[in-house]
Write an enzyme that holds these catalytic residues in place. Structure first.
Site, PDB file in Angstrom:
ATOM      1  CG  ASP A  97      -1.626  -1.334   1.383  1.00 45.97           C
ATOM      2  OD1 ASP A  97      -2.333  -1.722   0.437  1.00 45.97           O
ATOM      3  OD2 ASP A  97      -1.444  -2.002   2.421  1.00 45.97           O
ATOM      4  CG  HIS A 142      -3.490  -5.037   3.363  1.00 43.69           C
ATOM      5  ND1 HIS A 142      -3.061  -4.192   2.379  1.00 43.69           N
ATOM      6  CD2 HIS A 142      -3.796  -6.206   2.734  1.00 43.69           C
ATOM      7  CE1 HIS A 142      -3.085  -4.817   1.204  1.00 43.69           C
ATOM      8  NE2 HIS A 142      -3.534  -6.039   1.405  1.00 43.69           N
TER       9      HIS A 142
HETATM   10  P1  NAD Z   1      -2.008 -18.377  -4.411  1.00 44.90           P
HETATM   11  O1  NAD Z   1      -3.350 -19.025  -4.332  1.00 44.90           O
HETATM   12  O2  NAD Z   1      -1.321 -18.267  -5.726  1.00 44.90           O
HETATM   13  O3  NAD Z   1      -0.989 -19.111  -3.420  1.00 44.90           O
HETATM   14  C1  NAD Z   1      -1.300 -19.378  -2.098  1.00 44.90           C
HETATM   15  C2  NAD Z   1      -0.626 -20.671  -1.755  1.00 44.90           C
HETATM   16  O4  NAD Z   1      -0.795 -20.895  -0.356  1.00 44.90           O
HETATM   17  C3  NAD Z   1      -1.223 -21.903  -2.469  1.00 44.90           C
HETATM   18  O5  NAD Z   1      -0.197 -22.584  -3.187  1.00 44.90           O
HETATM   19  C4  NAD Z   1      -1.772 -22.750  -1.335  1.00 44.90           C
HETATM   20  O6  NAD Z   1      -1.636 -24.157  -1.564  1.00 44.90           O
HETATM   21  C5  NAD Z   1      -0.893 -22.282  -0.174  1.00 44.90           C
HETATM   22  N1  NAD Z   1      -1.457 -22.542   1.156  1.00 44.90           N
HETATM   23  C6  NAD Z   1      -2.749 -22.488   1.556  1.00 44.90           C
HETATM   24  N2  NAD Z   1      -2.843 -22.825   2.853  1.00 44.90           N
HETATM   25  C7  NAD Z   1      -1.590 -23.097   3.286  1.00 44.90           C
HETATM   26  C8  NAD Z   1      -1.048 -23.517   4.532  1.00 44.90           C
HETATM   27  N3  NAD Z   1      -1.835 -23.741   5.586  1.00 44.90           N
HETATM   28  N4  NAD Z   1       0.284 -23.680   4.626  1.00 44.90           N
HETATM   29  C9  NAD Z   1       1.080 -23.477   3.569  1.00 44.90           C
HETATM   30  N5  NAD Z   1       0.622 -23.098   2.346  1.00 44.90           N
HETATM   31  C10 NAD Z   1      -0.700 -22.913   2.222  1.00 44.90           C
HETATM   32  O7  NAD Z   1      -2.193 -16.949  -3.716  1.00 44.90           O
HETATM   33  P2  NAD Z   1      -1.204 -15.690  -3.785  1.00 44.90           P
HETATM   34  O8  NAD Z   1      -1.631 -14.839  -4.931  1.00 44.90           O
HETATM   35  O9  NAD Z   1       0.192 -16.128  -3.670  1.00 44.90           O
HETATM   36  O10 NAD Z   1      -1.668 -14.897  -2.470  1.00 44.90           O
HETATM   37  C11 NAD Z   1      -1.447 -15.408  -1.186  1.00 44.90           C
HETATM   38  C12 NAD Z   1      -2.103 -14.529  -0.133  1.00 44.90           C
HETATM   39  O11 NAD Z   1      -1.503 -13.240  -0.113  1.00 44.90           O
HETATM   40  C13 NAD Z   1      -3.607 -14.272  -0.361  1.00 44.90           C
HETATM   41  O12 NAD Z   1      -4.267 -14.366   0.885  1.00 44.90           O
HETATM   42  C14 NAD Z   1      -3.651 -12.856  -0.879  1.00 44.90           C
HETATM   43  O13 NAD Z   1      -4.895 -12.238  -0.633  1.00 44.90           O
HETATM   44  C15 NAD Z   1      -2.533 -12.246  -0.067  1.00 44.90           C
HETATM   45  N6  NAD Z   1      -1.982 -10.979  -0.548  1.00 44.90           N
HETATM   46  C16 NAD Z   1      -1.658 -10.045   0.387  1.00 44.90           C
HETATM   47  C17 NAD Z   1      -1.104  -8.825   0.006  1.00 44.90           C
HETATM   48  C18 NAD Z   1      -0.754  -7.772   1.029  1.00 44.90           C
HETATM   49  O14 NAD Z   1      -0.420  -6.645   0.632  1.00 44.90           O
HETATM   50  N7  NAD Z   1      -0.794  -8.040   2.324  1.00 44.90           N
HETATM   51  C19 NAD Z   1      -0.847  -8.581  -1.340  1.00 44.90           C
HETATM   52  C20 NAD Z   1      -1.181  -9.563  -2.274  1.00 44.90           C
HETATM   53  C21 NAD Z   1      -1.748 -10.764  -1.863  1.00 44.90           C
HETATM   54  C1  LMR Z   2      -3.633  -6.453  -2.524  1.00 42.17           C
HETATM   55  O1  LMR Z   2      -3.747  -5.414  -1.867  1.00 42.17           O
HETATM   56  O2  LMR Z   2      -3.289  -6.447  -3.730  1.00 42.17           O
HETATM   57  C2  LMR Z   2      -3.851  -7.783  -1.853  1.00 42.17           C
HETATM   58  O3  LMR Z   2      -4.254  -7.601  -0.531  1.00 42.17           O
HETATM   59  C3  LMR Z   2      -4.772  -8.668  -2.597  1.00 42.17           C
HETATM   60  C4  LMR Z   2      -6.218  -8.223  -2.487  1.00 42.17           C
HETATM   61  O4  LMR Z   2      -7.067  -9.078  -2.218  1.00 42.17           O
HETATM   62  O5  LMR Z   2      -6.475  -7.037  -2.665  1.00 42.17           O
END
Ligand code: NAD
Ligand code: LMR
Length: 332
Positions: free
Chosen positions: A163, A191
């Site tokens: 962010d 967030h």
């Molecule tokens: P993705 O679905 O591509 O990958 C997530 C992975 O986590 C999958 O491979 C899944 O098998 C694995 N997983 C699920 N439960 C698990 C566990 N208990 N232990 C280990 N691995 C596990 O998703 P992504 O695009 O990589 O996103 C992951 C997370 O990050 C999502 O929750 C998304 O919303 C979040 N995210 C947060 C931010 C932020 O700014 N904070 C930014 C982008 C994404």
């Molecule tokens: C983001 O800010 O890109 C991540 O938290 C993914 C989402 O769900 O917005």
């Protein structure tokens, strides 16, 4: 011999991890240190990590140490210095027949993951381990994990660096600056769409944002909502949640923690409130942080918030309190 460091990454077969993991061993993030990786996935996909390990080996990373993969989080946690908790379900997908629209919809799906992982981190992680929760809803997942870990020496953070990077980019464009000229970019609160990106205290080419941008209408109707909704805009545009920018933000957070913060600057992450800025104690809240020479991380305490800023920040604090209420069955 170089010092070594052990980093655990969950969700290691996911899209963020694919961009994140190579950067952990590229010699920039941890400088001279040899980086041992412990990659964690769920049993259904853990075998895919064999392919990722092959690619890492094929990439010539002189700073890469031992790389292991497992579906056993406890085993991975032993003596780890850093935990990057990415593993969880993203929004934008259909889960149990329902499209996940808001990050808070993920509370009941992802929250439980952090009880078991928190307990293991408290028990097996290093006593001074740093934990960055990326998986959404990041603040409340970190809150659940920290509660389960029950080890106040470890530092639990939720990621708001993405962010902050988004906000820097928008302010830089608005003022015809390079992004590197925007500093002290604070994300207050959660967030989520209630976060408050603080343009007033940002330093833009060394001047306070409140002096540089005299357009409250633009701040309220464009800048703040664009940062708040950027995650959704990326999902709508690419059909999947942000990955390369999220990975870069996780790396930026690690680098910010590993190196002393320049004077006048700060970095953004959410950590447990100790009452700073009148935030109820314990909730994991987005704050301005600084890394000190001894490696400790502190809240920067001399930021003044306008009445406008306070009213925006309060909305996000209230949301964090209601999320805390919603997960109280998962707390010790
Ligand atoms: P993705 O679905 O591509 O990958 C997530 C992975 O986590 C999958 O491979 C899944 O098998 C694995 N997983 C699920 N439960 C698990 C566990 N208990 N232990 C280990 N691995 C596990 O998703 P992504 O695009 O990589 O996103 C992951 C997370 O990050 C999502 O929750 C998304 O919303 C979040 N995210 C947060 C931010 C932020 O700014 N904070 C930014 C982008 C994404
Ligand atoms: C983001 O800010 O890109 C991540 O938290 C993914 C989402 O769900 O917005």
């Amino acid at each position: 011999m170089s010092k070594s460091i052990k980093v655990v990454v969950t969700g290691a077969a996911g899209q963020i991890a694919y961009s994140l993991i190579p950067r952990l061993v590229d010699g920039n993030t941890f400088g001279d240190k040899i980086v041992d990786l412990a990659l964690v996935e769920i049993p259904q996909v853990v075998d895919k990590l064999k392919g990722l390990v092959m690619e890492l080996e094929d990439s010539y990373f002189p700073k890469m140490g031992k790389v292991t993969y497992t579906d056993n989080f406890e085993e991975a946690s032993k003596d780890a210095d850093w935990f990057l908790l990415v593993g969880s379900i993203p929004r934008g997908i259909v889960y149990n027949g329902k499209k996940i629209e808001e990050r808070s919809d993920l509370l009941s799906i992802n929250g439980g993951i952090f009880v078991q992982q928190g307990e293991a981190i408290g028990k097996y992680g290093k006593d001074d381990a740093k934990i960055l929760v990326v998986g959404n809803p990041a603040n409340t997942n970190a809150f659940i994990g920290k509660d389960a870990a029950n080890n106040d020496n470890q530092l639990w953070m939720a990621m708001t660096m993405l962010d902050s990077n988004r906000a820097k980019s928008i302010l830089a464009k608005k003022t015809n600056n390079n992004v590197s000229n925007v500093k002290n970019m604070i994300i207050w609160g959660n967030h989520s769409p209630t976060m408050y990106p603080d343009s007033e205290n940002a330093l833009i080419a060394e001047k306070l944002g409140s002096e540089v941008i005299n357009d409250m209408n633009w701040i309220e109707s464009e800048f703040i909502p664009t940062v708040q909704q950027r995650g959704k805009a990326v999902i709508d545009a690419r059909g999947a949640s942000s990955a390369t920018s999220a990975a870069k933000a996780a790396i930026d957070t690690v680098i910010a923690c590993e190196n002393p913060t320049d004077s006048g600057d700060c970095f953004s992450a959410a950590i447990a409130s100790d009452g700073a800025y009148d935030v109820p104690e314990g909730i994991i809240c987005g704050y301005p942080l600084i890394a000190l020479d001894d490696g400790s991380i502190e809240i920067k305490r001399d930021i003044s918030l306008s009445e406008f800023a306070k009213s925006k920040f309060k909305i996000s604090i209230d949301e964090l309190l209601s999320e805390r209420e919603a997960v109280k069955h998962l707390l010790k």
